[in-house]
Write an enzyme that holds these catalytic residues in place. Sequence first.
Site, PDB file in Angstrom:
ATOM      1  N   ASN A   8      25.943-134.320  57.835  1.00  0.00           N
ATOM      2  CA  ASN A   8      25.989-135.192  56.665  1.00  0.00           C
ATOM      3  C   ASN A   8      24.992-134.647  55.650  1.00  0.00           C
ATOM      4  O   ASN A   8      23.794-134.820  55.801  1.00  0.00           O
ATOM      5  CB  ASN A   8      25.610-136.622  57.104  1.00  0.00           C
ATOM      6  CG  ASN A   8      25.482-137.580  55.936  1.00  0.00           C
ATOM      7  OD1 ASN A   8      25.860-137.256  54.809  1.00  0.00           O
ATOM      8  ND2 ASN A   8      24.943-138.763  56.197  1.00  0.00           N
ATOM      9  N   LYS A  10      24.529-135.567  52.676  1.00  0.00           N
ATOM     10  CA  LYS A  10      24.063-136.596  51.725  1.00  0.00           C
ATOM     11  C   LYS A  10      24.142-136.039  50.295  1.00  0.00           C
ATOM     12  O   LYS A  10      25.040-135.251  50.022  1.00  0.00           O
ATOM     13  CB  LYS A  10      22.654-137.068  52.105  1.00  0.00           C
ATOM     14  CG  LYS A  10      22.589-137.465  53.591  1.00  0.00           C
ATOM     15  CD  LYS A  10      21.348-138.188  53.970  1.00  0.00           C
ATOM     16  CE  LYS A  10      21.409-138.510  55.461  1.00  0.00           C
ATOM     17  NZ  LYS A  10      20.316-139.347  55.909  1.00  0.00           N
ATOM     18  N   HIS A  94      27.676-145.874  56.298  1.00  0.00           N
ATOM     19  CA  HIS A  94      26.353-145.294  56.573  1.00  0.00           C
ATOM     20  C   HIS A  94      25.280-146.281  56.110  1.00  0.00           C
ATOM     21  O   HIS A  94      25.469-146.984  55.113  1.00  0.00           O
ATOM     22  CB  HIS A  94      26.213-143.960  55.829  1.00  0.00           C
ATOM     23  CG  HIS A  94      24.981-143.206  56.219  1.00  0.00           C
ATOM     24  ND1 HIS A  94      23.741-143.526  55.725  1.00  0.00           N
ATOM     25  CD2 HIS A  94      24.794-142.195  57.093  1.00  0.00           C
ATOM     26  CE1 HIS A  94      22.838-142.711  56.279  1.00  0.00           C
ATOM     27  NE2 HIS A  94      23.454-141.895  57.109  1.00  0.00           N
ATOM     28  N   GLU A  96      22.685-145.920  54.488  1.00  0.00           N
ATOM     29  CA  GLU A  96      22.243-145.752  53.095  1.00  0.00           C
ATOM     30  C   GLU A  96      23.244-146.403  52.133  1.00  0.00           C
ATOM     31  O   GLU A  96      22.863-146.894  51.074  1.00  0.00           O
ATOM     32  CB  GLU A  96      22.037-144.255  52.791  1.00  0.00           C
ATOM     33  CG  GLU A  96      20.764-143.745  53.464  1.00  0.00           C
ATOM     34  CD  GLU A  96      20.768-142.276  53.833  1.00  0.00           C
ATOM     35  OE1 GLU A  96      21.610-141.513  53.323  1.00  0.00           O
ATOM     36  OE2 GLU A  96      19.917-141.894  54.672  1.00  0.00           O
ATOM     37  N   GLU A 164      23.551-145.025  64.630  1.00  0.00           N
ATOM     38  CA  GLU A 164      22.420-144.482  63.887  1.00  0.00           C
ATOM     39  C   GLU A 164      21.371-145.569  63.667  1.00  0.00           C
ATOM     40  O   GLU A 164      21.485-146.358  62.714  1.00  0.00           O
ATOM     41  CB  GLU A 164      22.881-143.972  62.515  1.00  0.00           C
ATOM     42  CG  GLU A 164      23.854-142.823  62.575  1.00  0.00           C
ATOM     43  CD  GLU A 164      23.748-141.948  61.324  1.00  0.00           C
ATOM     44  OE1 GLU A 164      23.502-140.760  61.493  1.00  0.00           O
ATOM     45  OE2 GLU A 164      23.867-142.470  60.219  1.00  0.00           O
ATOM     46  N   GLY A 170      16.034-139.810  59.113  1.00  0.00           N
ATOM     47  CA  GLY A 170      15.126-139.107  58.202  1.00  0.00           C
ATOM     48  C   GLY A 170      13.651-139.335  58.482  1.00  0.00           C
ATOM     49  O   GLY A 170      12.805-139.019  57.648  1.00  0.00           O
ATOM     50  N   SER A 209      17.560-138.170  63.010  1.00  0.00           N
ATOM     51  CA  SER A 209      16.547-137.155  63.358  1.00  0.00           C
ATOM     52  C   SER A 209      16.955-136.220  64.498  1.00  0.00           C
ATOM     53  O   SER A 209      16.112-135.800  65.279  1.00  0.00           O
ATOM     54  CB  SER A 209      15.201-137.831  63.651  1.00  0.00           C
ATOM     55  OG  SER A 209      14.717-138.490  62.497  1.00  0.00           O
TER      56      SER A 209
HETATM   57  P1  PGA Z   1      18.837-137.314  59.648  1.00  0.00           P
HETATM   58  O1  PGA Z   1      20.042-138.177  59.017  1.00  0.00           O
HETATM   59  O2  PGA Z   1      19.439-136.397  60.687  1.00  0.00           O
HETATM   60  O3  PGA Z   1      18.256-136.573  58.488  1.00  0.00           O
HETATM   61  O4  PGA Z   1      17.885-138.292  60.275  1.00  0.00           O
HETATM   62  C1  PGA Z   1      21.105-138.634  59.825  1.00  0.00           C
HETATM   63  C2  PGA Z   1      22.073-139.440  58.999  1.00  0.00           C
HETATM   64  O5  PGA Z   1      21.640-140.196  58.121  1.00  0.00           O
HETATM   65  O6  PGA Z   1      23.304-139.352  59.198  1.00  0.00           O
END
Ligand code: PGA
Length: 252
Positions: A8, A10, A94, A96, A164, A170, A209
């Site tokens: 992803n 983003k 997601h 976000e 998640e 992140g 992560s």
């Molecule tokens: P990350 O993000 O691996 O940077 O923690 C995962 C995600 O939001 O899908």
Amino acid sequence: MRCLLAGNWKMNGLRAALAEIRTLERGLAENGVAAEILVCPPATLISAVAKEAGDSPIVVGGQDCHAEASGAFTGDISAEMLKDAGASHVIVGHSERRQYHGETDAAVAAKVKAAQRAGLSAILCVGETETDRGAGRALAVVAAQLGGSIPETTRAHDLIVAYEPVWAIGTGRTPTVAQIAEVHASIRGVLVDRFGQEGKAIRILYGGSVKPANAAEILAVRDVGGALIGAASLKAADFLAIALAAPLQGRS
Ligand code: PGA
């Protein structure tokens, strides 16, 4: 079931990032990686990544879609448009999107429906906040999100779930393997209740992560069918290292 490793990106990546796709393609071929590799770049790069990926094992996905197929929705992109641009998958719900765009379970359910209408596999994201986990509500929150975000009409074969935990995205922090196993088993239970035997075949990804250093132990957890990878998917070398850490059934 082959392991699915979904990157992803983003809101990251200009055309120069296509070089990462080329490097990743080379690395996958040289190492005989058989895991399914999905890259979800920003919408502006979907058709370019699809073209670059060609016949390689890399497939392409969107990061979000609108519930409608077309219409007066300035700035939005429909599932049909993603498909037309070369996508086979789309991430929906997601955290976000839920957090910054106020997406409710009902809105997410409409997007899952749209994805399937367009012939895309939907990667439905669920996960608890740190407060939820602290209060012992992680399993209940995830089950409620699944209940509210999987529409009536959903077909099991083009549904993928991504667990998640919001606090792991992140942050460099991850749940313990026991915590991942517990949530994945609970998600499996919800899916089997809902879809019967077919619920056993739905892939459940872990996200938050994931990096080369922890991929092997996370991907070995029971009921973890792959990973949704943010930051570490931006660099071909890291993405490839994660693919190489996938369990044996994910390698040729
Ligand atoms: P990350 O993000 O691996 O940077 O923690 C995962 C995600 O939001 O899908």
